[in-house]
Design a protein around this motif. Structure first.
Motif, PDB file in Angstrom:
ATOM      1  N   GLY A  80      -8.445  -1.971   6.087  1.00 50.22           N
ATOM      2  CA  GLY A  80      -9.585  -2.257   6.952  1.00 50.22           C
ATOM      3  C   GLY A  80      -9.122  -2.791   8.291  1.00 50.22           C
ATOM      4  O   GLY A  80      -9.601  -2.382   9.356  1.00 50.22           O
TER       5      GLY A  80
ATOM      6  N   ALA B 179     -13.219   0.309  -2.492  1.00 55.86           N
ATOM      7  CA  ALA B 179     -12.427  -0.627  -1.701  1.00 55.86           C
ATOM      8  C   ALA B 179     -11.913  -1.720  -2.622  1.00 55.86           C
ATOM      9  O   ALA B 179     -12.447  -1.933  -3.723  1.00 55.86           O
ATOM     10  CB  ALA B 179     -13.258  -1.239  -0.570  1.00 55.86           C
TER      11      ALA B 179
ATOM     12  N   VAL C  73     -18.853   4.246   1.747  1.00 52.22           N
ATOM     13  CA  VAL C  73     -17.462   4.129   1.303  1.00 52.22           C
ATOM     14  C   VAL C  73     -17.400   4.368  -0.209  1.00 52.22           C
ATOM     15  O   VAL C  73     -18.244   3.873  -0.959  1.00 52.22           O
ATOM     16  CB  VAL C  73     -16.910   2.739   1.661  1.00 52.22           C
TER      17      VAL C  73
ATOM     18  N   PHE D 262     -10.592   1.896   1.039  1.00 54.80           N
ATOM     19  CA  PHE D 262     -10.018   0.940   1.987  1.00 54.80           C
ATOM     20  C   PHE D 262      -9.438  -0.279   1.273  1.00 54.80           C
ATOM     21  O   PHE D 262     -10.012  -0.777   0.302  1.00 54.80           O
ATOM     22  CB  PHE D 262     -11.081   0.479   2.996  1.00 54.80           C
ATOM     23  N   ASP D 263      -8.301  -0.726   1.783  1.00 56.33           N
ATOM     24  CA  ASP D 263      -7.714  -2.005   1.406  1.00 56.33           C
ATOM     25  C   ASP D 263      -8.214  -3.024   2.426  1.00 56.33           C
ATOM     26  O   ASP D 263      -7.821  -2.994   3.590  1.00 56.33           O
ATOM     27  CB  ASP D 263      -6.189  -1.901   1.427  1.00 56.33           C
ATOM     28  N   LEU D 264      -9.062  -3.925   1.975  1.00 51.76           N
ATOM     29  CA  LEU D 264      -9.708  -4.886   2.872  1.00 51.76           C
ATOM     30  C   LEU D 264      -9.041  -6.259   2.840  1.00 51.76           C
ATOM     31  O   LEU D 264      -9.686  -7.274   3.106  1.00 51.76           O
ATOM     32  CB  LEU D 264     -11.191  -5.022   2.508  1.00 51.76           C
TER      33      LEU D 264
ATOM     34  N   THR E  54     -14.867   7.151   7.063  1.00 48.75           N
ATOM     35  CA  THR E  54     -15.541   7.566   5.837  1.00 48.75           C
ATOM     36  C   THR E  54     -16.291   8.872   6.032  1.00 48.75           C
ATOM     37  O   THR E  54     -16.198   9.804   5.220  1.00 48.75           O
ATOM     38  CB  THR E  54     -16.512   6.465   5.369  1.00 48.75           C
TER      39      THR E  54
ATOM     40  N   LEU F 126      -7.034   6.792   2.672  1.00 45.83           N
ATOM     41  CA  LEU F 126      -6.914   5.410   2.204  1.00 45.83           C
ATOM     42  C   LEU F 126      -6.271   4.571   3.299  1.00 45.83           C
ATOM     43  O   LEU F 126      -5.063   4.638   3.532  1.00 45.83           O
ATOM     44  CB  LEU F 126      -6.085   5.353   0.917  1.00 45.83           C
ATOM     45  N   PHE F 127      -7.092   3.798   3.973  1.00 45.33           N
ATOM     46  CA  PHE F 127      -6.657   2.970   5.098  1.00 45.33           C
ATOM     47  C   PHE F 127      -6.809   1.491   4.765  1.00 45.33           C
ATOM     48  O   PHE F 127      -7.588   1.120   3.880  1.00 45.33           O
ATOM     49  CB  PHE F 127      -7.533   3.273   6.322  1.00 45.33           C
TER      50      PHE F 127
ATOM     51  N   ASP G  69       0.829  -1.200   0.000  1.00 37.20           N
ATOM     52  CA  ASP G  69       0.000   0.000   0.000  1.00 37.20           C
ATOM     53  C   ASP G  69       0.865   1.252   0.000  1.00 37.20           C
ATOM     54  O   ASP G  69       0.584   2.224  -0.702  1.00 37.20           O
ATOM     55  CB  ASP G  69      -0.923   0.007   1.221  1.00 37.20           C
TER      56      ASP G  69
ATOM     57  N   LEU H 284     -14.400   1.996  10.080  1.00 32.99           N
ATOM     58  CA  LEU H 284     -14.460   2.428   8.686  1.00 32.99           C
ATOM     59  C   LEU H 284     -15.559   3.455   8.457  1.00 32.99           C
ATOM     60  O   LEU H 284     -15.387   4.370   7.638  1.00 32.99           O
ATOM     61  CB  LEU H 284     -14.672   1.221   7.771  1.00 32.99           C
TER      62      LEU H 284
END
Length: 427
Positions: A190, A238, A235, A217-219, A205, A187-188, A136, A201
């Motif tokens: 999850g 993702a 959101v 989000f990167d899940l 958001t 940009l987090f 990331d 989240l």
């Protein structure tokens, strides 16, 4: 529930578990002729026993139909990817047309940032969690540089307060507010891959939108692990991998979410490919990209059918189990039992040998517990491995253990903890 540090108690919980038979639908690695204690679903999920048949079916279609497999057979390949979107949508709390199964995780992250990171002279900053997975970090740094900005100026990383190990939601929201006039994107992850912290989240958001920025989000560590409601939370986008908690195989197919509010926004950039073209006119081969409505319009390349087949095998199991809400109930109990047993080990020591850095609040974590070993950490990890416990190691002293509700048992958790206690006597 009042837990007990006792094998008979663990087996009693397994007898009462309505999901206990789903373990038989997976292939477990072996250790000395017995099932290993596999607690590494946070890194790679186990192979569904049905995966070989799902794959063999598509190999047979390739063999018997060749190119006509795109249009003939029980599952014509042209629309094969669509058979997965319903299952995925339920897992991530989305409408079916808001998800697409495609590519791999970091590729998707880049494709989505093309659309949702649109810096200008006023808004160019990205906020992310400090200590995010390196992929990331690299993706964001390269995107920032691509737009002509210095990552030192454009990327804001939020780290825990001094003396703390996880992030405060209050601090995250404050940093968003403090940078609201220059912020383009939040940009987090999850769930943080190292600590196992599940972020709020919805709150993130809402704060991003209040600041006039997008929220994505990167899940990777959240999808298939914890309950999320991407559509209802508003959101923007993702993405996730599916080879961890969703068992699609090493390097398995990824997926994306794009909220329906963006479907008609023609101001969003995107990198286009034929596979994302509107389906009703796709074979006219016309010039000028006219995207399919929905997340499917972000697709670029032809769907990899063999990877999709492996993923479909796992999704069928999720559906049969009753969905993520059912799995999450067991997950909470499994992880809480592991936490209890680790605390029991520490009570027998003169110091807290095993320190859990994952939040104690069940709502702020998923399956995973990240455990700092304060004494001979690498030796203890090797002892566990040599005795059939498969977790994973993170420098300098962290063991990540993730009991997964589809295939792990309370007895697995008990055995792992017992060996953690034995390791202290053996070293």
């Amino acid at each position: 529930m009042k837990y007990q540090n006792d094998l008979a108690f663990a087996r009693q919980l397994d007898e009462q578990d309505p999901l206990r038979d789903f373990r038989n639908r997976f292939l477990l690695p072996q250790h000395n002729g017995e099932d290993a204690v596999y607690l590494c679903g946070n890194s790679l999920g186990l192979q569904p026993a049905s995966a070989q048949q799902y794959l063999a079916d598509q190999l047979a279609n390739w063999k018997n139909l060749a190119v006509e497999g795109w249009f003939q057979g029980n599952d014509p390949w042209l629309n094969y990817h669509k058979s997965l979107t319903g299952s995925i949508a339920r897992i991530v709390g989305a409408q079916e047309n808001e998800v697409a199964v495609m590519n791999s995780l970091t590729v998707n992250l880049h494709l989505l940032m093309v659309s949702f990171y649109k810096p200008d002279n006023k808004r160019f900053k990205i906020i992310m969690e400090g200590g995010a997975f390196p992929s990331d970090q690299y993706a964001m740094e390269s995107q920032v540089r691509f737009h002509g900005y210095d990552p030192k100026d454009a990327i804001i990383e939020i780290f825990p307060r001094e003396g703390e190990l996880t992030l405060s939601t209050e601090d995250i929201l404050n940093v968003i507010d403090q940078n609201k006039n220059e912020l383009a994107l939040v940009l987090f992850g999850g769930i943080n891959y190292y600590t196992g912290q599940f972020f709020d989240l919805k709150a993130i958001t809402d704060a991003a939108h209040e600041a006039g920025a997008y929220a994505g989000f990167d899940l990777a560590h959240a999808a298939g692990n914890v309950s999320v409601q991407l559509h209802d939370w508003g959101v923007d986008f993702a993405c996730w991998c599916s080879y961890k908690y969703m068992n699609s195989g090493p390097g398995g197919i990824s997926g994306i979410f794009v909220h329906e509010k963006h479907f008609t926004d023609k101001e969003l950039n995107r990198f286009a490919g034929w596979w994302g073209y509107r389906r009703d006119k796709q074979f006219l081969m016309a010039p000028g990209f006219d995207p399919e409505v929905g997340a499917a319009g972000w697709q670029v390349s032809t769907a990899p059918i063999l990877l999709l087949a492996l993923f479909k095998a796992s999704m069928a199991i999720f559906d049969d189990a009753g969905g993520l809400d059912v799995l999450r109930k067991k997950s909470l109990r499994l992880t809480a039992y592991l936490e209890f047993l680790i605390h029991e080990i520490n009570k027998q020591q003169e110091e807290e040998v095993y320190s859990i850095i994952t939040p104690a609040d069940p709502a702020a974590r998923g399956c995973q517990l990240s455990v700092v070993c304060k004494r001979n950490a690498r030796v203890i990890f090797n002892y566990l491995s040599q005795n059939g416990v498969i977790g994973d190691w993170r420098e300098p002293d962290v063991i990540r253990l993730s009991p997964v509700p589809l295939y792990n048992t309370f007895e697995d958790v008990y055995k792992a903890a017992r060996l953690m206690a034995d390791a202290l006597k053996a070293i």
